[in-house]
Design an enzyme around this catalytic site. Sequence first.
Site, PDB file in Angstrom:
ATOM      1  N   THR A 178       0.733  -1.273  -0.061  1.00 41.47           N
ATOM      2  CA  THR A 178       0.083  -0.036   0.103  1.00 41.47           C
ATOM      3  C   THR A 178       0.709   1.343   0.032  1.00 41.47           C
ATOM      4  O   THR A 178       2.131   1.194   0.548  1.00 41.47           O
ATOM      5  CB  THR A 178      -0.822  -0.101   1.178  1.00 41.47           C
ATOM      6  OG1 THR A 178      -1.870  -1.009   1.198  1.00 41.47           O
ATOM      7  CG2 THR A 178      -1.683   1.294   1.561  1.00 41.47           C
ATOM      8  N   GLY A 208     -10.642  -2.337   3.428  1.00 45.43           N
ATOM      9  CA  GLY A 208      -9.740  -2.279   4.446  1.00 45.43           C
ATOM     10  C   GLY A 208      -9.736  -1.095   5.134  1.00 45.43           C
ATOM     11  O   GLY A 208     -10.549  -0.231   5.362  1.00 45.43           O
ATOM     12  N   THR A 228      -1.337   4.806   7.192  1.00 46.75           N
ATOM     13  CA  THR A 228      -0.910   3.333   7.774  1.00 46.75           C
ATOM     14  C   THR A 228      -0.778   2.487   6.775  1.00 46.75           C
ATOM     15  O   THR A 228      -1.478   2.678   5.512  1.00 46.75           O
ATOM     16  CB  THR A 228      -2.048   3.123   8.895  1.00 46.75           C
ATOM     17  OG1 THR A 228      -3.322   2.683   8.214  1.00 46.75           O
ATOM     18  CG2 THR A 228      -2.200   4.051   9.918  1.00 46.75           C
TER      19      THR A 228
HETATM   20  N1  ASP Z   1      -3.799  -1.903   4.814  1.00 53.43           N
HETATM   21  C1  ASP Z   1      -3.931  -2.452   3.583  1.00 53.43           C
HETATM   22  C2  ASP Z   1      -5.337  -3.378   3.464  1.00 53.43           C
HETATM   23  O1  ASP Z   1      -5.537  -3.984   4.656  1.00 53.43           O
HETATM   24  C3  ASP Z   1      -2.821  -3.408   3.130  1.00 53.43           C
HETATM   25  C4  ASP Z   1      -1.618  -2.723   3.009  1.00 53.43           C
HETATM   26  O2  ASP Z   1      -0.807  -2.037   3.904  1.00 53.43           O
HETATM   27  O3  ASP Z   1      -0.791  -3.218   1.861  1.00 53.43           O
HETATM   28  O4  ASP Z   1      -5.922  -3.412   2.778  1.00 53.43           O
END
Ligand code: ASP
Length: 319
Positions: A178, A208, A228
């Site tokens: 992400t 998410g 985050t």
């Molecule tokens: N936080 C993202 C999610 O759970 C995944 C990531 O940080 O790559 O969708």
Amino acid sequence: MQKPVIVVHGGAGTWQPERKSAGLAGVKEAAAAGFDVLRAGGSALDAVESAVVTMENNEIFNAGHGSTLTIDKRIEMEASIMDGKTLNAGAVGLLRNIKNPTRLARIIMEKTDHVFIIGEGAEKLAGLFKLEIASPFTELRRRYWAETMEKLMRGDHDYLPKLHKLAASNPQLFDLGTVGAAALDKDENLAAATSTGGFSLKFPGRIGDSPLIGCGTYADNEAGASSTTGIGEIAVKLVLAKNACDSMRNGETAQEAAESSIRLVNRRMSGGSMGLITLDVAGRIGAAHNSRNLCWAYMTPKTRHPKTALTARIVEETT
Ligand code: ASP
């Protein structure tokens, strides 16, 4: 006070050797793009949008082009953006083919009365504003999908509720790429943005942390800004980006807030894989994680070029 400042991340988790140098080059390019906007007198909002769009266009990251696949082999992208001056925010989810989800999040913030629009409605809005359409599928993500699905079908590993065990046997599943950014501009305004393909092998329809204001993204001129990355469900349960901003509101520096947020994850969520970047009202930068890596970069007037790294402060403590 130090300004202007940009800090970006390209995801926590485990960065596989094959992606490390491209990841570092990608966050460097993103920090430079965001800083160029700030140096030219642009707003923090423009800077985070520009930085995140750069990473959405870079297939090495799990956002925009190069997003990870759902369990049934679709792509459902998410993004959010927030203006610390006004607390205005925009977010999108369940996007299949919009080239830059962050641009659409900003349109929702500025051109509608809403904060969060998903799926068909969001894509209709993208059409109205003539946003570019592009297929986000890449060979790398198809390969990761096939490898992890094969293991899943063989019963070689447990599935999502057993995240630690799964991470140990399938590190590539957890290259949480992400992307996000936080910026402080010359007028002392803060902004943050986050964009993702979501979690590898996620169930279709799953939303998410990344598009949820307060969970994946938060910015408030009175507190700080944060983006985050990691297991989204954890950031949702802890409202993690807002938690970090509240810590800064209560007097912690950006780095202290990033670290105390990861201690909270360790204490309340048994240390599930997470990372975050923070920026406080004085322009101080923070980054912390409990995952093996956090691919990130920052740039300030003092750094002639963006500083990049694959780790920040790794926090293992719970208190
Ligand atoms: N936080 C993202 C999610 O759970 C995944 C990531 O940080 O790559 O969708």
